[in-house]
Design a protein around this motif. Structure first.
Motif, PDB file in Angstrom:
ATOM      1  N   ALA A 155      -0.395   5.216  -6.947  1.00  0.00           N
ATOM      2  CA  ALA A 155      -0.456   3.807  -7.316  1.00  0.00           C
ATOM      3  C   ALA A 155      -0.196   2.927  -6.347  1.00  0.00           C
ATOM      4  N   ALA A 156       0.621   3.155  -5.250  1.00  0.00           N
ATOM      5  CA  ALA A 156       0.933   2.332  -3.997  1.00  0.00           C
ATOM      6  C   ALA A 156      -0.233   2.223  -3.256  1.00  0.00           C
ATOM      7  N   LEU A 157      -1.147   3.408  -3.132  1.00  0.00           N
ATOM      8  CA  LEU A 157      -2.184   3.368  -2.278  1.00  0.00           C
ATOM      9  C   LEU A 157      -3.595   2.491  -2.823  1.00  0.00           C
ATOM     10  N   MET A 158      -3.495   2.611  -4.464  1.00  0.00           N
ATOM     11  CA  MET A 158      -4.577   2.090  -5.156  1.00  0.00           C
ATOM     12  C   MET A 158      -4.172   0.312  -5.157  1.00  0.00           C
ATOM     13  N   ALA A 159      -3.104  -0.063  -5.152  1.00  0.00           N
ATOM     14  CA  ALA A 159      -2.461  -1.258  -5.218  1.00  0.00           C
ATOM     15  C   ALA A 159      -2.755  -1.908  -3.795  1.00  0.00           C
ATOM     16  N   THR A 160      -2.756  -1.239  -2.624  1.00  0.00           N
ATOM     17  CA  THR A 160      -3.049  -1.504  -1.373  1.00  0.00           C
ATOM     18  C   THR A 160      -4.479  -1.701  -1.164  1.00  0.00           C
ATOM     19  N   LEU A 161      -5.252  -0.909  -1.549  1.00  0.00           N
ATOM     20  CA  LEU A 161      -6.757  -1.032  -1.462  1.00  0.00           C
ATOM     21  C   LEU A 161      -7.249  -2.232  -2.353  1.00  0.00           C
ATOM     22  N   LEU A 162      -6.743  -2.641  -3.598  1.00  0.00           N
ATOM     23  CA  LEU A 162      -7.114  -3.816  -4.037  1.00  0.00           C
ATOM     24  C   LEU A 162      -6.635  -5.032  -3.396  1.00  0.00           C
ATOM     25  N   ASN A 163      -5.651  -5.083  -3.200  1.00  0.00           N
ATOM     26  CA  ASN A 163      -5.073  -6.169  -2.125  1.00  0.00           C
ATOM     27  C   ASN A 163      -5.788  -6.062  -0.892  1.00  0.00           C
ATOM     28  N   ALA A 164      -6.291  -5.269  -0.219  1.00  0.00           N
ATOM     29  CA  ALA A 164      -7.176  -5.416   0.614  1.00  0.00           C
ATOM     30  C   ALA A 164      -8.523  -6.114   0.396  1.00  0.00           C
TER      31      ALA A 164
END
Length: 350
Positions: free
Chosen positions: A297-306
């Protein structure tokens, strides 16, 4: 001695982790090559994102806001995987959870200490009820839960849109196509971040402990691994299916309440923001592990924030969605390859 590839019945943890890391790297490499061909500088864009997202408390809080619903929707899918099922309806359960929380917040009065738990309880009940029909159809009639849970997403989205623009529409005109502001807010942890994130982490840890160290969890794992053997051993598989699916819907509903009270503050169409669908990716990347959901989820949140940050540079946010799709695609390939290993085979005598 001859060497040959042999498919093993299960992959080792090291092989699975290696496959995950390689999948992410290959997906990022593919996106970087496409950006380079399009005349952009992917390395510079990546460095700019890292500076913006991790170089300030504001950037970290933005990631945390995205992380909260992704953890909960990821858990909602992951727990159904443990019993061999899929909850594709997290999007709808998220929406009706927000709807139920709005109903309590707008039409009942009380102190925050009482109203927030009441909103959370209403959201969890609504999420569980929304998945109840697909659950009973699966448990008693063998109806595929993939189709039924998915179709109810569209019903929930239309219901929320109708309520937000119709009977509960903000009559003051302060917001278009949305309800009045819900007066009860999740306590803040910073300028933007709120207590929803620790709650989501606590839910993930609690569910992981439930599935790992209780009789209920043991029976769920056995029923998921071999339903026939579970029935022979006297495990009530049908009741476990119902319990797991209802718990899944309740957690997705809770995600809707936290998003409403912590971030949106108004019920509006599209409040789920595709978190229910993204939770499927989170759970798949985590291989059904509730604790691994925290990392994926942290990875996905980082990608979305990117995507949000880099869109200011003219990059279409669709590139981020394409990246998540590529990660999932390469992960599926890596999962399969992780089952293979080189084994020695004695040479046949002449």
């Amino acid at each position: 001695m001859n060497w040959r590839l042999q498919r093993m019945p299960s992959a080792t943890a090291a092989a699975a982790l290696t496959g995950r890391i390689l999948a992410i790297l290959i997906a990022l490499l593919c996106v970087g090559l496409v950006l380079a061909v399009g005349g952009r500088a992917p390395v510079a864009m990546g460095a700019d994102f890292l500076t913006t997202a991790t170089g300030s408390m504001e950037g970290l809080e933005d990631v945390g806001l995205l992380l909260t619903p992704l953890i909960l929707t990821g858990i909602a899918v992951a727990i159904t995987q443990r019993i061999g099922l899929w909850n594709i309806g997290g999007e709808g359960q998220f929406s009706v959870g927000a709807l139920a929380a709005t109903a309590v917040g707008l039409h009942l009065d009380g102190p925050d200490s009482a109203m927030l738990p009441a909103m959370a309880a209403a959201a969890m009940v609504a999420g569980a009820l929304w998945i109840l029909l697909p659950t009973l159809a699966r448990a008693y009639a063998g109806v595929n839960e993939l189709i039924t849970t998915l179709l109810l997403n569209f019903v929930a989205a239309l219901l929320v849109a109708w309520v937000a623009t119709g009977p509960w529409r903000d009559k003051t005109g302060a917001a278009l196509a949305a309800t009045a502001r819900v007066p009860y807010e999740m306590p803040a942890l910073g300028d933007a971040l709120h207590w929803g994130l620790p709650i989501a982490v606590a839910v993930a840890i609690g569910v992981a402990l439930l599935l790992s160290f209780t009789r209920f969890g043991y029976e769920v794992r056995v029923a998921g691994a071999n339903p026939g053997a579970a029935i022979y051993a006297g495990i009530p598989v049908r009741r476990r299916i119902i319990a797991v699916m209802l718990l899944s819907g309740a957690i997705a509903g809770l995600a809707g309440m936290i998003e409403l009270s912590g971030t949106a503050h108004r019920l509006q169409g599209g409040i789920s923001n595709n978190y229910g669908y993204l939770g499927i990716m989170v759970a798949v990347l985590a291989r059904g592990s509730c604790l691994a959901v925290l990392a994926t989820a942290a990875l996905m949140a980082t990608l979305l924030n990117a995507g949000i940050i880099l869109s200011a540079q003219g990059l279409n946010t669709s590139a981020v969605l394409a990246t998540t799709g590529l990660i999932l695609f390469f992960t599926a390939i890596g999962d399969e390859l992780a089952h293979y290993k080189l084994v020695r085979q004695p040479a046949r005598a002449a």
